[in-house]
Structures are given as C-alpha cells and as structure tokens.
Write a protein that holds these residues in place. Structure first.
Motif, short mmCIF file in Angstrom:
data_model
loop_
_atom_site.label_atom_id
_atom_site.label_comp_id
_atom_site.label_asym_id
_atom_site.label_seq_id
_atom_site.Cartn_x
_atom_site.Cartn_y
_atom_site.Cartn_z
N ARG B 46 0.81 -1.22 0.00
CA ARG B 46 0.00 0.00 0.00
C ARG B 46 0.85 1.27 0.00
O ARG B 46 0.65 2.17 -0.82
N SER B 47 1.81 1.31 0.91
CA SER B 47 2.55 2.55 1.05
C SER B 47 3.36 2.86 -0.23
O SER B 47 3.40 4.00 -0.70
N GLU B 50 0.87 4.11 -2.82
CA GLU B 50 0.49 5.50 -2.51
C GLU B 50 1.61 6.45 -2.93
O GLU B 50 1.37 7.51 -3.49
N ASP B 51 2.85 6.06 -2.63
CA ASP B 51 3.99 6.89 -3.02
C ASP B 51 4.03 7.06 -4.54
O ASP B 51 4.30 8.15 -5.05
N ALA B 53 1.50 6.94 -6.63
CA ALA B 53 0.43 7.85 -7.05
C ALA B 53 0.82 9.30 -6.76
O ALA B 53 0.54 10.20 -7.55
N ASP B 54 1.51 9.52 -5.64
CA ASP B 54 1.96 10.88 -5.28
C ASP B 54 2.90 11.47 -6.34
O ASP B 54 2.84 12.65 -6.64
N VAL B 55 3.81 10.64 -6.84
CA VAL B 55 4.88 11.20 -7.68
C VAL B 55 4.51 11.23 -9.15
O VAL B 55 5.30 11.69 -9.97
N CYS B 56 3.32 10.78 -9.50
CA CYS B 56 2.92 10.86 -10.92
C CYS B 56 2.63 12.31 -11.28
O CYS B 56 1.71 12.91 -10.74
#
Ligand SMILES: Cc1cc2nc3c(=O)[nH]c(=O)nc-3n(C[C@H](O)[C@H](O)[C@H](O)COP(=O)(O)OP(=O)(O)OC[C@H]3O[C@@H](n4cnc5c(N)ncnc54)[C@H](O)[C@@H]3O)c2cc1C
Ligand code: SF4
Lengths: 414, 65
Positions: B46-47, B50-51, B53-56
């Motif tokens: 998960r983490s 999530e990371d 998705a953040d950096v896209c």
C-alpha cells in the motif's frame, strides 16, 4: 493530554504532502491548512502546457488526497499575514490569531513582475503571469490564433508558454537578457539546440536584451527593448522568475534572503540555530543536500514539495511525539531533485542539479544532440545532473549515479 | 476489499516516476509505455503504491480499496 495542532501555511502541493505524511506517521492531532487561493491544492505544471489548450478546470487539476488524510481542516481564501514564533501563533489577514504546536511554511513563490511603469500589471490590461489557475484561465482566453504574444524571460516557464502559444497559432516573440534560452540550468550546447528547435517552430528570440518600456495606457500595445527594437503586442507574458512568499515570517531572526533557510531536517534556522517545530517545505525551502555539498539550495521543482513534505513530517512527528528526535534529525536526507518540461514534442527529463556543473563539465552521454540524447553535468569528477531529451528509459537509468558527492566518500574514508 | 491500482491511460504520459516508487507494480516496456504489472497488489504494497500515485506528475494513478 490536549490535542496538538499543526498549522500549515500554504494550500499547495507541499502543504498537502506534509499533511498526508503526518497522518501516515500516525499523527492524530489537528492539521489546519491555510491557503490564500480559493482552490484546494492543484497541479501547476499543466498551467503552462496542456491546460492552455482546451478545457481546464480545477476539478481536472486537483490533487487526489490520500484516503488516510480526509480529516484535514482546510481554510481556503484565508491568508496568513504574520507570525509570532515565540508565542507559537500565526495571525490571519482577517485578524484572527491561531496557535500551533508545530508550524509548516509551505507558501511557495509568486511570479515576479518587472518594476517598469506602464499599463496596469493585470491580465485585463494584457500583462500576464502564470502561477495560478486563475492566471491560466486569463491567459488561455487571450491566446487566440494570430494574437501577437511577447514572452519576457526564456527560462523553463517562458519557453513552455512560447511553445504552447505557437502551437495555438499565435505569433510569438521571446525576450531575454541571457544569451540562450534555458542556458543557466542546461549549458550552452543543449540551450543552443533547443533555441534552434523553437526557431524551427517559428518563435523569434531577442536575446541579450532587456525591456526598457511597455507601450499603451489602459492596455499594453507593445514593448521597447534595450537595443531599441519595438515589438507590437496583444499579450505580454512576464515569465521572469519568482519571489518567495515569506513576508509573513518577517521579524523573527530567520534567514529569509532566499526562501527560508533550514537545516537538513528542514527546521528553520533562527540566527543559525534550528527552531524545533518550525519547518519549511517546497519551493521556499533552502536546505543543504549532502548528495551534492553542504551548501543550502532552494529548488523549484515539482518533486521537491513531496520529498520535503515527507522529510518535514517525519521530523515534526518525532518532535511532537517526543520519540527518537535527535536520531531522526541526525539521519542525513538526500532526496534526488527531478524535473521535467514539455515543449512541442520534446520531453525533457532532468535529475540532480545540472546548474552546479563546471563550465567545461557538460558532456554528451548518449544519443545525438540533434535528435534524442542524454547530457551529463559534472563538477570535478562528480556527475551532479543529467538531462534527457527523449530517451526516457535511458535517462532514468542514470538516476542512481547522480550526485554521490566526492566529499561524502572522502568523509566516509577519513 | 483488497487494494486496486487504476491508471488512466488517456492521462498517463509515460513519465515513469511511478516505476521508481513501486517497481514491483509498475514497469516501462521496451517502447517506454507504462505497464501495470500487478493490478491488485498485496496490502503490504500500500505505502509504495500510494507513493507512486503521489509522484505521478499528471496524477494518472488512482487507488481503490
Ligand atoms: C506554470 C508552472 C509550470 C511548472 N512546470 C513544472 C514542470 O514542468 N516541472 C517541474 O518539475 N516543476 C514545474 N513547476 C514547479 C512546481 O509546480 C512547483 O515547484 C510546485 O508547485 C511548488 O509547490 P509548493 O507547495 O512549494 O508551492 P505552491 O504550489 O505555490 O503552493 C503554495 C500555496 O501557498 C499559498 N500562499 C502563499 N502565501 C500565503 C499566505 N500568506 N497564506 C496562505 N497561503 C499562502 C499560495 O497561493 C499557494 O497556493 C511549474 C510551476 C508553474 C507555476
Ligand atoms: S508516473 Fe504517471 S504518467 Fe508516469 S508512467 Fe506512471 S502513471 Fe504514467
């Protein structure tokens, strides 16, 4: 125990990422985010690129918020006017005073305007900047086919706007004091090649000159350059770099000469001493990155708010929960800056800090300068940055080689 | 419900930043196009996801579940 409160100044990418990372660390107190724009955090890079083409809306550009961070208190349209770092409070423009246990400065930068008299510095008068969604809305409406556009500044944003305006059928002149577009980060070889590509698309450059006057009264009708050239203009875009939004931190002994000076744990330095519980993230954070050297740098890249937000949250969470704080602060953090730019069909991807290279340290690593290539930027023997034109997989492969500074190796062996 | 990764391929511009954050889940193929290798990764990812998705840069990645 009463609940703790973290105040985040600035509802942009850095503010959002810091809040999400605090929640990811298990911080359960209140997180209040103040923003001076009306919008929840949204993605800025498209504003000089695809957002100028067709439909843009806040909905399309808004950042997703992690499902673990839906309990943030958003105070939009509610700017912070001042702070008292001894009393642990911020004062809003409305006069309200809000106390904090930890404070995050994430107020970003504003577009710089030329201090030259002329028609009002407003979009309605034809003088545009591009930083916010509202700026992009206004500019998009003016970039009609045949419009005469003068872009002041040939950095990344100026070049992107020039490319976009050309593709929309505008007549584009780009004016800059530098000898080549984007020369400062890229060096002369690549900059000259990119200039050639812009010219092939019809952009007319006026380089090595400044602006001496705006023409027009209520509306801009043209500009006069320092070599005497007069350019007629329907639209002027001032893409002349930025000014840090840090006035609200004035008066407390912080070093605000260029953003907010911090240590490697992103704690603001007051008279050289780190202030616990006060962090800076994103475009305004000026911090030392041991990957390169011990000098503090401020970097306006999209990757920085996320990386600094995570680092600041780790440090603040440890401080607020009084765990392993000294250890976490002492653990060096060296996130790799990353940057991209889109101009016409050109996708540029950079890692590291190419601008730190020696004048004779820039070399072609792969490919062909006139097609797709990877350039390497060296300081002494260190590879401090790479820039790819296309060749994404190849340039991505260099990530791990960028910025393993000699001084670190020397320190490790001494 | 388990974790589900959805990439809007109309939005994705093959920046490949997600690949560094979660190499087990995302990959660029030989033509440099993004491939989602594992659409329903294990909860332990998960983490990392999530990371990613953040950096896209174009925010093309959504996480369901
Ligand atoms: C047009 C454009 C194109 C870009 N293109 C690229 C690109 O291609 N690649 C790349 O790597 N980077 C790019 N960037 C840079 C990237 O977008 C920034 O680095 C990033 O947005 C910085 O995030 P931040 O959170 O530090 O600041 P911001 O996103 O600016 O957020 C700060 C927020 O704080 C608010 N604020 C300011 N003062 C106050 C106050 N006193 N009280 C409350 N709120 C306040 C501001 O209004 C703003 O909403 C681009 C930037 C722009 C403007
Ligand atoms: S980071 Fe985003 S744009 Fe890039 S490949 Fe991944 S999903 Fe696509």
């Amino acid at each position: 125990m009463t609940s703790q409160r973290v105040v985040i100044a600035g509802a942009g990418l850095g503010g959002l990422r810091t809040a999400e990372a605090l929640r990811a660390h298990g911080f359960e107190g209140e997180i209040v985010i103040f923003g001076d724009e009306a919008h929840a955090p949204y993605n800025r890079p498209p504003l000089s690129k695809e957002a100028l083409y067709g439909e843009i809306s806040h909905e399309k550009l808004a950042f997703r918020v992690r499902s673990t961070a839906t309990d943030l208190t958003w105070r939009l349209n509610d700017p912070i006017a001042g702070s008292d770092l001894d009393a642990h409070t911020v004062t809003l423009a409305s006069g309200e005073v809000v106390s904090y246990d930890a404070l995050v400065a994430a107020t970003g930068v504003s577009a710089r305007r030329l201090p030259i008299p002329g028609p009002p510095a407003t979009a309605a008068a034809g003088r545009h900047v591009i930083r916010t969604l509202d700026d992009a809305f206004a500019l998009r409406a003016s970039l009609t086919p045949g419009a005469r556009v003068v872009v002041l500044g040939a950095g990344f944003i100026g070049c992107e706007v020039a490319a976009t305006a050309r593709q929309l059928g505008c007549e584009v002149h780009c004016v800059a004091i530098d000898s080549h577009p984007m020369i400062r980060p890229l060096g002369i070889e690549l900059a000259a090649e990119l200039q050639r590509r812009h010219e092939a698309q019809g952009v007319v450059f006026h380089l090595g000159v400044g602006l001496t006057a705006f023409e027009g009264d209520d509306r801009v009708t043209g500009v006069v350059l320092s070599d005497g050239t007069e350019l007629a203009a329907d639209v002027v875009v001032e893409a002349l770099g930025s000014r840090c939004n840090v006035e609200w931190l004035d008066g407390h002994g912080l070093d605000l000469t260029d953003g907010v000076l911090t240590d490697n744990a992103l704690r603001a330095l007051r008279d050289g001493v780190a202030l616990d519980g006060v962090a800076a993230v994103g475009d305004i954070a000026r911090y030392p990155n041991p990957r390169f050297d011990q000098r503090p740098w401020r970097v306006e890249h999209w990757s920085i708010p996320t990386d600094t937000g995570r680092r600041a949250a780790t440090v603040l969470n440890a401080y607020l929960s009084e765990t392993d704080y000294a250890d976490i602060v002492a653990t060096e953090w060296d996130a790799l800056p990353a940057f991209w730019s889109d101009q016409y069909e050109i996708r540029m991807q950079s890692y590291g800090m190419p601008g730190l290279a020696d004048a004779d340290g820039i070399r072609l690593l792969e490919g062909d300068l006139h097609g797709e290539c990877v350039m390497g930027y060296h300081r002494g023997e260190d590879l401090v940055g790479v820039v790819g034109i296309g060749m994404l997989k190849v340039v991505n492969g260099y990530r791990h080689e960028v910025g393993t500074a000699t001084w670190i190796r020397e320190r490790a062996t001494s | 419900m388990g974790l589900k990764v959805v990439v809007d391929m109309n939005v994705c511009q093959d920046h490949g930043q997600c690949v560094f954050a979660a190499p087990e889940v995302f990959e660029l193929d030989d033509n440099g196009r993004l491939v989602v290798m594992v659409e329903e990764p294990d909860e332990s990812m998960r983490s990392a996801v999530e990371d990613a998705a953040d950096v896209c840069p174009v925010q093309a990645i959504t996480i369901e579940g």
